[in-house]
Design a protein around this motif. Structure first.
Motif, PDB file in Angstrom:
ATOM      1  N   LEU A 307      67.531  28.328   0.095  1.00 11.80           N
ATOM      2  CA  LEU A 307      68.464  27.734  -0.864  1.00 11.80           C
ATOM      3  C   LEU A 307      68.765  28.683  -2.019  1.00 11.80           C
ATOM      4  O   LEU A 307      69.870  28.687  -2.561  1.00 11.80           O
ATOM      5  N   VAL A 308      67.787  29.512  -2.395  1.00  6.46           N
ATOM      6  CA  VAL A 308      68.041  30.526  -3.424  1.00  6.46           C
ATOM      7  C   VAL A 308      69.035  31.562  -2.905  1.00  6.46           C
ATOM      8  O   VAL A 308      69.963  31.970  -3.607  1.00  6.46           O
ATOM      9  N   LEU A 309      68.872  31.986  -1.661  1.00  3.10           N
ATOM     10  CA  LEU A 309      69.764  32.989  -1.086  1.00  3.10           C
ATOM     11  C   LEU A 309      71.204  32.483  -0.990  1.00  3.10           C
ATOM     12  O   LEU A 309      72.151  33.273  -1.028  1.00  3.10           O
ATOM     13  N   ALA A 310      71.377  31.173  -0.857  1.00  3.08           N
ATOM     14  CA  ALA A 310      72.726  30.608  -0.756  1.00  3.08           C
ATOM     15  C   ALA A 310      73.532  30.837  -2.024  1.00  3.08           C
ATOM     16  O   ALA A 310      74.769  30.783  -1.999  1.00  3.08           O
ATOM     17  N   ALA A 311      72.852  31.117  -3.147  1.00  2.39           N
ATOM     18  CA  ALA A 311      73.566  31.386  -4.398  1.00  2.39           C
ATOM     19  C   ALA A 311      74.277  32.731  -4.364  1.00  2.39           C
ATOM     20  O   ALA A 311      75.234  32.958  -5.112  1.00  2.39           O
ATOM     21  N   GLY A 312      73.798  33.667  -3.547  1.00  2.00           N
ATOM     22  CA  GLY A 312      74.456  34.955  -3.385  1.00  2.00           C
ATOM     23  C   GLY A 312      74.279  35.888  -4.557  1.00  2.00           C
ATOM     24  O   GLY A 312      73.317  35.791  -5.328  1.00  2.00           O
ATOM     25  N   ALA A 313      75.242  36.793  -4.737  1.00  2.00           N
ATOM     26  CA  ALA A 313      75.152  37.855  -5.741  1.00  2.00           C
ATOM     27  C   ALA A 313      74.998  37.312  -7.154  1.00  2.00           C
ATOM     28  O   ALA A 313      74.427  37.974  -8.023  1.00  2.00           O
ATOM     29  N   TRP A 402      81.301  32.493   3.897  1.00  2.00           N
ATOM     30  CA  TRP A 402      80.499  32.069   5.048  1.00  2.00           C
ATOM     31  C   TRP A 402      79.409  33.068   5.390  1.00  2.00           C
ATOM     32  O   TRP A 402      78.385  32.713   5.955  1.00  2.00           O
ATOM     33  N   ILE A 403      79.610  34.323   5.016  1.00  2.00           N
ATOM     34  CA  ILE A 403      78.515  35.293   5.145  1.00  2.00           C
ATOM     35  C   ILE A 403      77.345  34.869   4.264  1.00  2.00           C
ATOM     36  O   ILE A 403      76.182  34.930   4.671  1.00  2.00           O
ATOM     37  N   ARG A 404      77.654  34.391   3.063  1.00  2.00           N
ATOM     38  CA  ARG A 404      76.608  33.948   2.130  1.00  2.00           C
ATOM     39  C   ARG A 404      75.975  32.632   2.600  1.00  2.00           C
ATOM     40  O   ARG A 404      74.747  32.497   2.638  1.00  2.00           O
ATOM     41  N   LEU A 405      76.792  31.659   2.957  1.00  2.00           N
ATOM     42  CA  LEU A 405      76.258  30.359   3.384  1.00  2.00           C
ATOM     43  C   LEU A 405      75.462  30.485   4.683  1.00  2.00           C
ATOM     44  O   LEU A 405      74.448  29.803   4.867  1.00  2.00           O
ATOM     45  N   GLY A 406      75.930  31.362   5.557  1.00  2.00           N
ATOM     46  CA  GLY A 406      75.225  31.556   6.815  1.00  2.00           C
ATOM     47  C   GLY A 406      73.863  32.180   6.634  1.00  2.00           C
ATOM     48  O   GLY A 406      72.977  32.018   7.483  1.00  2.00           O
TER      49      GLY A 406
END
Length: 443
Positions: A307-313, A402-406
């Motif tokens: 879930l942290v990674l879903a936040a992205g840059a 979608w790269i981020r959500l994936g």
């Protein structure tokens, strides 16, 4: 339960085989989808299909290999012949990345798919008898965890080493066909040497805790009907899908979401190095809490990290690297505990002589997850309108989303499904009851 304690030398030799297995599991999972879309100009959905179809074939091939492995044990008293045949895996591994210069697009996808089918079959010939060993040996609940703890440490070293070396050998930020072919030859040689050492290790362990010669035929249907095996295998399928998705997504996430392709190596190291360090801690926790409770904890931690990674840059590179490290700590348990629970299920089934049949179904689920992960991520790319062969500036904003959500939200959802399935497993408390104190020593 049997209180036999396995010698460290035999454990180390056995675990060395996992170094070679780690190369096969990691390199195609990390680079093959990217190799197809960005080097061979294969459309995302076709590239995903080229990886998925061979793995679907494994659903049939792996259980069949399991019955062959059991038959070999019944006939010869060991699974050695099948193990040695599996060492030929180095040939299709090299072919995966040595695509002829004249092939691109659909033709290149076909070449990769054929090589992948051959590689998966040979990998099954090694993996199934290798992973049947903990159930074959006359050892108890905690000694199985100790054995798989040794394996997990070496497996993680193999995954880490190949995950770091493969992108560098392929050409770093500008990989080429020749670079990928060179990478496959170098890592293939290391794979062969490690797998041969693993074969020798199986023999050393069998000399300490002799294998049980089967008294009856294969138990494939018994495995499929086992009420403890089904939720464990189903949960592991979801876990395998999740971890392979994350590996396949790393190069896209670093290049298109973060704009820093060099971070691929950093994130791979951040994922795998903590897994290496955390394995002994998970072994100790499983001894104190039990394997089931430890696994459920690791799954929940993995969800939080995703879930942290879903936040992205927007979260910042330091936070994202830390989140990946958290995933690595959880990943150690996701590999260690299910694989040490599998022989517990076999022992409880009353058919320990049919470990190959159980393991064949298990590795089929593992292999299917290895294909579903990249395919699910390829579907995310397609949903976002990703343009194969184009650089970051040519990608639509939806593709980057979608790269981020994936890389974050989708793995979190898959791991939640794994938790739901895992909670149906009920064997752990009874499996550990009465375990001799001698088997509770540290790794």
């Amino acid at each position: 339960m049997d209180g036999t304690r396995l010698p460290r030398g035999g454990l180390a030799a056995f675990a060395t085989g996992s170094f070679g297995m780690g190369i096969w599991v990691t390199v195609p999972g990390l680079l093959l989808l990217y190799f197809l879309t960005d080097v061979l100009a294969v459309a995302p959905l076709l590239a995903g299909a080229a990886l998925l179809v061979p793995k679907i074939a494994d659903v049939v091939l792996h259980p069949w290999v399991g019955t062959v492995s059991d038959a070999g044990l019944a006939r010869h008293g060991s699974r050695r012949r099948l193990l040695l045949a599996g060492c030929a895996l180095v040939l299709p591994f090299a072919a995966l990345f040595a695509v002829p210069a004249g092939l691109s697009g659909p033709a290149a996808a076909g070449w990769v798919a054929v090589a992948f089918v051959a590689g998966n079959l040979l990998f099954a010939a090694y993996q199934v008898p290798y992973l049947s060993t903990p159930a074959d040996l006359a050892i108890g609940y905690h000694e199985r965890t100790r054995l798989m703890g040794f394996r997990m440490v070496v497996l993680t070293v193999g995954i880490l080493a190949s995950g770091l070396a493969a992108p560098l050998l392929a050409g770093r930020e500008d990989p080429t066909r020749a670079g990928y072919a060179t990478m496959a030859l170098v890592l293939g040689g290391l794979m062969l040497a490690a797998m041969l050492a693993g074969v020798a290790g199986v023999g050393r362990l069998a000399a300490t805790a002799p294998l049980e010669r089967p008294r009856s035929g294969p138990a494939l249907l018994a495995a499929l009907r086992d009420r403890q095996f089904r939720p464990l295998a189903g949960s592991y399928l979801a876990m395998s899908t999740t971890s392979h998705l994350v590996l396949a997504a790393v190069p896209y996430y670093t290049e298109y979401e973060l704009g820093r392709p060099r971070l691929t190596t950093v994130l791979v190291a951040a994922f795998l190095a903590p897994a290496l360090l955390a394995t002994p801690a998970w072994v100790a926790l499983a001894r104190r809490w039990g394997k089931q409770r430890g696994l459920l904890l690791a799954q929940a931690v993995f969800v939080a990290g995703c879930l942290v990674l879903a936040a992205g840059a927007a979260a910042g590179v330091a936070v994202l690297v830390a989140a990946v490290a958290v995933l690595g700590v959880a990943f150690a348990a996701l590999q260690l505990l299910p694989f040490s629970m599998l022989p517990d299920v076999v022992a409880a089934s009353g058919r320990p002589e049919s470990a190959g049949s159980y393991t064949g179904v298990w590795t089929a689920a593992d292999s299917l997850g290895g294909a579903l992960g990249p395919y699910v991520y390829a579907a995310c790319l397609a949903l976002g309108g990703f343009v194969a062969g184009a650089d970051a500036t040519a990608q639509p904003a939806s593709a980057v989303t979608w790269i981020r959500l994936g890389f974050g939200a989708v793995p979190a959802a898959l791991m939640l499904a794994a938790i739901v399935l895992q909670r149906r497993y009920r064997l752990d408390a009874s499996a550990s009851a009465g375990e001799p104190a001698a088997t509770r020593e540290a790794v």
